[in-house]
Write a protein that holds these residues in place. Sequence first.
Motif, PDB file in Angstrom:
ATOM      1  N   VAL A  27     -26.399 -24.852 -29.922  1.00 37.48           N
ATOM      2  CA  VAL A  27     -27.574 -25.338 -29.185  1.00 37.48           C
ATOM      3  C   VAL A  27     -28.867 -24.662 -29.638  1.00 37.48           C
ATOM      4  O   VAL A  27     -29.945 -25.100 -29.267  1.00 37.48           O
ATOM      5  CB  VAL A  27     -27.410 -25.203 -27.655  1.00 37.48           C
ATOM      6  N   THR A  28     -28.757 -23.624 -30.442  1.00 39.71           N
ATOM      7  CA  THR A  28     -29.961 -22.960 -30.955  1.00 39.71           C
ATOM      8  C   THR A  28     -30.317 -23.447 -32.358  1.00 39.71           C
ATOM      9  O   THR A  28     -31.312 -22.995 -32.931  1.00 39.71           O
ATOM     10  CB  THR A  28     -29.776 -21.430 -31.005  1.00 39.71           C
ATOM     11  N   ARG A  29     -29.523 -24.359 -32.897  1.00 41.58           N
ATOM     12  CA  ARG A  29     -29.729 -24.808 -34.276  1.00 41.58           C
ATOM     13  C   ARG A  29     -30.467 -26.137 -34.345  1.00 41.58           C
ATOM     14  O   ARG A  29     -30.149 -27.082 -33.625  1.00 41.58           O
ATOM     15  CB  ARG A  29     -28.391 -24.960 -34.993  1.00 41.58           C
ATOM     16  N   ARG A  30     -31.395 -26.199 -35.235  1.00 40.23           N
ATOM     17  CA  ARG A  30     -32.187 -27.409 -35.434  1.00 40.23           C
ATOM     18  C   ARG A  30     -31.309 -28.576 -35.868  1.00 40.23           C
ATOM     19  O   ARG A  30     -31.508 -29.702 -35.428  1.00 40.23           O
ATOM     20  CB  ARG A  30     -33.267 -27.154 -36.472  1.00 40.23           C
ATOM     21  N   ALA A  34     -31.188 -32.285 -34.358  1.00 40.31           N
ATOM     22  CA  ALA A  34     -31.624 -33.367 -35.250  1.00 40.31           C
ATOM     23  C   ALA A  34     -30.575 -34.467 -35.359  1.00 40.31           C
ATOM     24  O   ALA A  34     -30.910 -35.635 -35.554  1.00 40.31           O
ATOM     25  CB  ALA A  34     -31.940 -32.803 -36.635  1.00 40.31           C
ATOM     26  N   THR A  35     -29.302 -34.110 -35.228  1.00 41.78           N
ATOM     27  CA  THR A  35     -28.231 -35.099 -35.366  1.00 41.78           C
ATOM     28  C   THR A  35     -27.717 -35.625 -34.025  1.00 41.78           C
ATOM     29  O   THR A  35     -27.094 -36.685 -33.987  1.00 41.78           O
ATOM     30  CB  THR A  35     -27.054 -34.518 -36.160  1.00 41.78           C
ATOM     31  N   ILE A  38     -28.074 -39.371 -32.918  1.00 42.76           N
ATOM     32  CA  ILE A  38     -27.134 -40.368 -33.458  1.00 42.76           C
ATOM     33  C   ILE A  38     -25.990 -40.571 -32.472  1.00 42.76           C
ATOM     34  O   ILE A  38     -25.635 -41.705 -32.116  1.00 42.76           O
ATOM     35  CB  ILE A  38     -26.585 -39.918 -34.833  1.00 42.76           C
ATOM     36  N   ILE A  39     -25.418 -39.486 -32.000  1.00 41.48           N
ATOM     37  CA  ILE A  39     -24.334 -39.551 -31.027  1.00 41.48           C
ATOM     38  C   ILE A  39     -24.836 -40.179 -29.733  1.00 41.48           C
ATOM     39  O   ILE A  39     -24.183 -41.041 -29.146  1.00 41.48           O
ATOM     40  CB  ILE A  39     -23.764 -38.138 -30.768  1.00 41.48           C
ATOM     41  N   PHE A  40     -26.001 -39.779 -29.299  1.00 44.01           N
ATOM     42  CA  PHE A  40     -26.599 -40.276 -28.070  1.00 44.01           C
ATOM     43  C   PHE A  40     -26.792 -41.790 -28.128  1.00 44.01           C
ATOM     44  O   PHE A  40     -26.492 -42.504 -27.162  1.00 44.01           O
ATOM     45  CB  PHE A  40     -27.933 -39.552 -27.847  1.00 44.01           C
TER      46      PHE A  40
END
Length: 119
Positions: A27-30, A34-35, A38-40
Amino acid sequence: MSYTTAALLGVVAAVLVDLLILRTRLVTRRVFWATYPIIFTFQLISNGILTGRNIVRYDPDAIIGWRLVYAPVEDLLFGFALVLLTLSIWVALGRRGIQRTPAAGEGSRLLKRLRRNGG
């Protein structure tokens, strides 16, 4: 327990597992954020089909009633928790060098036997 409470607890639990237990810190990674859209997007499509056609119905007393497209907000929270937890476990196992057997690309035992026996 209402679906709203369960969904919120799921998000909290998944974030705690990610940050404190497995320490994957997704959750701390860009790249995660950023991806995730797509799932959402695909979650909204599938949820829209299921709830928009009344294949899946929700007890109005179990949800807060806010919807995005046809999806109750709780479904989106629950989906986030599932994706985060799955990815966190995947990353943690990968860091430990744990993978399934047979490893990807090796094929099944049946195929190996067939190859050995000239089949």
